[in-house]
Design an enzyme around this catalytic site. Structure first.
Site, PDB file in Angstrom:
ATOM      1  N   GLU A 294       0.834  -1.201   0.000  1.00 58.02           N
ATOM      2  CA  GLU A 294       0.000   0.000   0.000  1.00 58.02           C
ATOM      3  C   GLU A 294       0.873   1.258   0.000  1.00 58.02           C
ATOM      4  O   GLU A 294       0.525   2.266  -0.608  1.00 58.02           O
ATOM      5  CB  GLU A 294      -0.931  -0.006   1.219  1.00 58.02           C
ATOM      6  CG  GLU A 294      -1.948  -1.136   1.205  1.00 58.02           C
ATOM      7  CD  GLU A 294      -2.829  -1.115  -0.037  1.00 58.02           C
ATOM      8  OE1 GLU A 294      -3.298  -0.029  -0.426  1.00 58.02           O
ATOM      9  OE2 GLU A 294      -3.030  -2.190  -0.637  1.00 58.02           O
ATOM     10  N   TRP A 297       1.584   1.784  -3.494  1.00 62.61           N
ATOM     11  CA  TRP A 297       0.557   2.507  -4.249  1.00 62.61           C
ATOM     12  C   TRP A 297       0.795   4.004  -4.162  1.00 62.61           C
ATOM     13  O   TRP A 297       0.593   4.743  -5.127  1.00 62.61           O
ATOM     14  CB  TRP A 297      -0.841   2.164  -3.715  1.00 62.61           C
ATOM     15  CG  TRP A 297      -1.507   1.057  -4.464  1.00 62.61           C
ATOM     16  CD1 TRP A 297      -1.636  -0.233  -4.051  1.00 62.61           C
ATOM     17  CD2 TRP A 297      -2.124   1.118  -5.747  1.00 62.61           C
ATOM     18  NE1 TRP A 297      -2.290  -0.968  -5.010  1.00 62.61           N
ATOM     19  CE2 TRP A 297      -2.604  -0.163  -6.060  1.00 62.61           C
ATOM     20  CE3 TRP A 297      -2.311   2.152  -6.675  1.00 62.61           C
ATOM     21  CZ2 TRP A 297      -3.270  -0.443  -7.249  1.00 62.61           C
ATOM     22  CZ3 TRP A 297      -2.978   1.876  -7.865  1.00 62.61           C
ATOM     23  CH2 TRP A 297      -3.444   0.585  -8.145  1.00 62.61           C
ATOM     24  N   TRP A 325     -20.559  12.910 -19.470  1.00 58.99           N
ATOM     25  CA  TRP A 325     -20.894  13.125 -18.061  1.00 58.99           C
ATOM     26  C   TRP A 325     -22.202  13.905 -17.930  1.00 58.99           C
ATOM     27  O   TRP A 325     -22.555  14.703 -18.791  1.00 58.99           O
ATOM     28  CB  TRP A 325     -19.774  13.902 -17.367  1.00 58.99           C
ATOM     29  CG  TRP A 325     -18.435  13.246 -17.406  1.00 58.99           C
ATOM     30  CD1 TRP A 325     -17.370  13.610 -18.183  1.00 58.99           C
ATOM     31  CD2 TRP A 325     -18.013  12.113 -16.650  1.00 58.99           C
ATOM     32  NE1 TRP A 325     -16.305  12.780 -17.953  1.00 58.99           N
ATOM     33  CE2 TRP A 325     -16.674  11.844 -17.021  1.00 58.99           C
ATOM     34  CE3 TRP A 325     -18.631  11.287 -15.712  1.00 58.99           C
ATOM     35  CZ2 TRP A 325     -15.941  10.790 -16.470  1.00 58.99           C
ATOM     36  CZ3 TRP A 325     -17.907  10.247 -15.155  1.00 58.99           C
ATOM     37  CH2 TRP A 325     -16.575  10.003 -15.541  1.00 58.99           C
ATOM     38  N   ASN A 360     -10.374   3.681   3.206  1.00 57.82           N
ATOM     39  CA  ASN A 360     -10.055   3.547   1.784  1.00 57.82           C
ATOM     40  C   ASN A 360     -11.095   2.737   1.025  1.00 57.82           C
ATOM     41  O   ASN A 360     -11.458   3.083  -0.109  1.00 57.82           O
ATOM     42  CB  ASN A 360      -8.672   2.905   1.613  1.00 57.82           C
ATOM     43  CG  ASN A 360      -8.243   2.885   0.154  1.00 57.82           C
ATOM     44  OD1 ASN A 360      -8.117   3.919  -0.480  1.00 57.82           O
ATOM     45  ND2 ASN A 360      -8.043   1.695  -0.395  1.00 57.82           N
ATOM     46  N   TRP A 378     -15.517  12.971 -12.518  1.00 58.55           N
ATOM     47  CA  TRP A 378     -14.653  12.718 -11.362  1.00 58.55           C
ATOM     48  C   TRP A 378     -14.003  13.990 -10.847  1.00 58.55           C
ATOM     49  O   TRP A 378     -13.548  14.041  -9.703  1.00 58.55           O
ATOM     50  CB  TRP A 378     -13.594  11.662 -11.684  1.00 58.55           C
ATOM     51  CG  TRP A 378     -12.752  11.883 -12.902  1.00 58.55           C
ATOM     52  CD1 TRP A 378     -12.977  11.404 -14.149  1.00 58.55           C
ATOM     53  CD2 TRP A 378     -11.527  12.629 -12.984  1.00 58.55           C
ATOM     54  NE1 TRP A 378     -11.978  11.801 -15.010  1.00 58.55           N
ATOM     55  CE2 TRP A 378     -11.067  12.551 -14.322  1.00 58.55           C
ATOM     56  CE3 TRP A 378     -10.761  13.339 -12.062  1.00 58.55           C
ATOM     57  CZ2 TRP A 378      -9.898  13.166 -14.753  1.00 58.55           C
ATOM     58  CZ3 TRP A 378      -9.593  13.956 -12.483  1.00 58.55           C
ATOM     59  CH2 TRP A 378      -9.175  13.867 -13.813  1.00 58.55           C
ATOM     60  N   TRP A 401      -8.954   9.295  -8.217  1.00 61.64           N
ATOM     61  CA  TRP A 401     -10.214   9.599  -8.901  1.00 61.64           C
ATOM     62  C   TRP A 401     -10.170   9.171 -10.365  1.00 61.64           C
ATOM     63  O   TRP A 401     -11.179   8.714 -10.906  1.00 61.64           O
ATOM     64  CB  TRP A 401     -10.554  11.077  -8.748  1.00 61.64           C
ATOM     65  CG  TRP A 401     -11.248  11.323  -7.442  1.00 61.64           C
ATOM     66  CD1 TRP A 401     -10.702  11.831  -6.298  1.00 61.64           C
ATOM     67  CD2 TRP A 401     -12.609  11.003  -7.125  1.00 61.64           C
ATOM     68  NE1 TRP A 401     -11.641  11.855  -5.291  1.00 61.64           N
ATOM     69  CE2 TRP A 401     -12.818  11.357  -5.773  1.00 61.64           C
ATOM     70  CE3 TRP A 401     -13.668  10.469  -7.844  1.00 61.64           C
ATOM     71  CZ2 TRP A 401     -14.051  11.189  -5.138  1.00 61.64           C
ATOM     72  CZ3 TRP A 401     -14.893  10.293  -7.211  1.00 61.64           C
ATOM     73  CH2 TRP A 401     -15.072  10.650  -5.879  1.00 61.64           C
TER      74      TRP A 401
END
Length: 502
Positions: A294, A297, A325, A360, A378, A401
């Site tokens: 993690e 990430w 959108w 998360n 987003w 996002w």
């Protein structure tokens, strides 16, 4: 008697003393040259544009903690008014540093690197100006990452687009160096620049609404708190991390992300603390490796940020520039306020507003509802998270996002649309998380806590729930919203294909 030469230590997203390579360099230079150190923090446009309400609150507290630590290191009494030892400025960084060099005997400037395009552009120009025009020693360092973004390359010598091979490549590199202790002392300059500001003048209090009471209940900014949180995580929660990290109803995550965002703790310190623990407790090796991935990430987000032209505004997958959108302000407002009618989503959004934080797994659930079931761009989610998350950062937020929206690096396929009911039942099976943050549903039984609209009237009445009054009806039909999202995805693909044949 000549005044001693000055080394400027320019603090940015590295608000700590331990394992701070630029600070080490400044102190070492001062000791070797009979000089002194002038610590500064500059809130220029680049830095300020990366702050929202929650991160402004955090920064104010963190700068206070850092100044008190510097005072101790410099054998100085804690300042009555913050901004007397760590000198604060709110103006253009180049102008600030140039004036400091003109007004005082500055011979060297040190800072730690930032990796967003605006910071890289500013720092490159500044370094050239300091060296070529001001004739100063100027050096920068890696304080924020385990590996520099340009160090980790594919076999073809390019940047990575997928996390798994990126992390494998990282693990094959020499391990991050051991963290260095804080300097034992720091010879401070003792000067007060004319245009330095008090901390209160930076105006970092959240606006227009000060909701920071809940933030203070959850978090204590500063290096001391960050290191304590790391030790508590390793001692108390790491053993369950691999198995329970997706459960918002269990406190097993580290909550180190805001401390990392402001550099109050080094990723190298975290890496080596976890590695040493796994060596001492072999049974914890699996869960330690999961936590380190993690951390990987976070590295990958900065890797992508550094190599992208504009991660914040431009989809990494170009076809998403054609995505149809919707623009529905009522839907967006309901999502922001935790009034969507989906309990796990509303719990997450209310936790976010109250504490500046969200688990998360829940971030993925609320994000999926916004960009897929509701078809909101987003960008709207990014802007809200940027303003309300204490760990909002230029890399993780747009990276995440874009991942949720399907347009990012290593993004989930667009057809992977989270069902908030199933997600709630799987990861909050007893409804403890929902009951904490959506108290109007507290009396519902577990069988209906994640789908109150399916509860019989007698059960709703007994629980004091009146749908549409005490708690909203669902804002969107899940099947209908999913079908609409998939149709929009097909329309996008058709539009992008059409453009390619023109």
């Amino acid at each position: 008697m000549p005044r001693p030469p000055i080394a400027i230590m320019w603090f940015r997203n590295d608000l700590r003393l331990t394992d701070n390579p630029a600070l080490d360099a400044a102190v070492t230079w001062a000791q070797e040259n009979d000089g002194v150190v002038l610590p500064v923090y500059i809130l220029d446009d680049v830095m300020e544009n990366q702050l929202g309400g929650a991160t402004r609150w955090w920064l104010e507290k963190s700068l206070t903690e850092l100044e008190m630590a510097i005072a101790t290191l410099g054998d100085q009494p804690a300042p009555q008014t913050p901004g007397k030892i760590l000198h604060l400025f709110r103006q253009n960084a180049k102008q600030t540093l140039s004036k400091l060099c003109h007004d005082h005997d500055v011979a060297a400037i040190f800072w730690n690197r930032c990796y967003d395009p605006q910071s890289v552009k500013r720092d490159t120009a500044l370094k050239n100006h300091c060296r070529d025009t001001l004739n100063l020693l100027c050096d920068s360092f890696n304080s924020h990452l385990l590996f520099e973004p340009w160090e980790v390359k594919t076999g073809a010598g390019t940047s990575f687009k997928v996390f798994s091979p990126f992390w494998r490549a990282c693990l094959k590199m020499p391990p991050p160096r051991q963290p260095k202790p804080a300097p034992k002392n720091m010879p401070l300059s003792g000067i007060t620049p004319d245009d330095a500001m008090a901390l209160s003048d930076l105006d970092l209090s959240p606006v227009p609404v000060n909701w920071a009471g809940g933030l203070a209940e959850r978090f204590t900014p500063g290096e001391k708190s960050a290191r304590q949180k790391l030790h508590d995580f390793i001692d108390d929660r790491l053993v369950d991390y691999a198995d329970l990290r997706d459960r918002p109803d269990h406190l097993v995550t580290s909550e180190l992300s805001p401390h990392l965002r402001f550099g109050e703790i080094s990723p190298r310190e975290i890496w080596h603390a976890l590695t040493h623990h796994a060596e001492a407790e072999p049974g914890h090796g699996k869960t330690a490796s999961k936590f380190l991935s993690e951390l990987g990430w976070r590295e990958f987000a900065h890797h992508v940020l550094f190599h992208a032209d504009d991660l914040r505004h431009t989809p990494l997958q170009a076809q998403f520039a054609h995505f149809p959108w919707r623009d529905d302000k009522a839907d967006l407002k309901a999502w922001q306020r935790g009034q969507t009618g989906y309990p796990i989503v509303d719990a997450g959004m209310r936790e976010l507003w109250h504490t500046g934080y969200m688990h998360n797994r829940v971030r993925m659930i609320v994000g999926s509802l916004l960009v897929k079931h509701l078809l909101q761009h987003w960008h709207h989610g990014l802007e809200w998270f940027d303003d309300t998350l204490v760990d909002a950062c230029p890399a993780a937020d747009p990276f995440s996002w874009q991942w949720i929206g399907g347009s990012g690096a290593d993004a989930a396929p667009y057809f992977r649309i989270f069902n908030p009911v199933l997600q709630g039942e799987k990861f909050d099976s007893n409804g403890d998380y929902v009951r904490r943050w959506v108290p109007e549903l507290r009396e519902l039984p577990n069988t209906h806590i994640h789908k109150p609209w399916e509860a019989p009237a007698l059960i709703l009445h007994g629980a004091g729930v009146k749908l549409g009054h005490t708690y909203p009806e669902p804002i969107v039909d899940l099947k209908g919203g999913r079908d609409r999202a998939m149709n929009a995805y097909r329309d996008m693909k058709a539009a992008s294909t059409g453009d390619d044949t023109q």
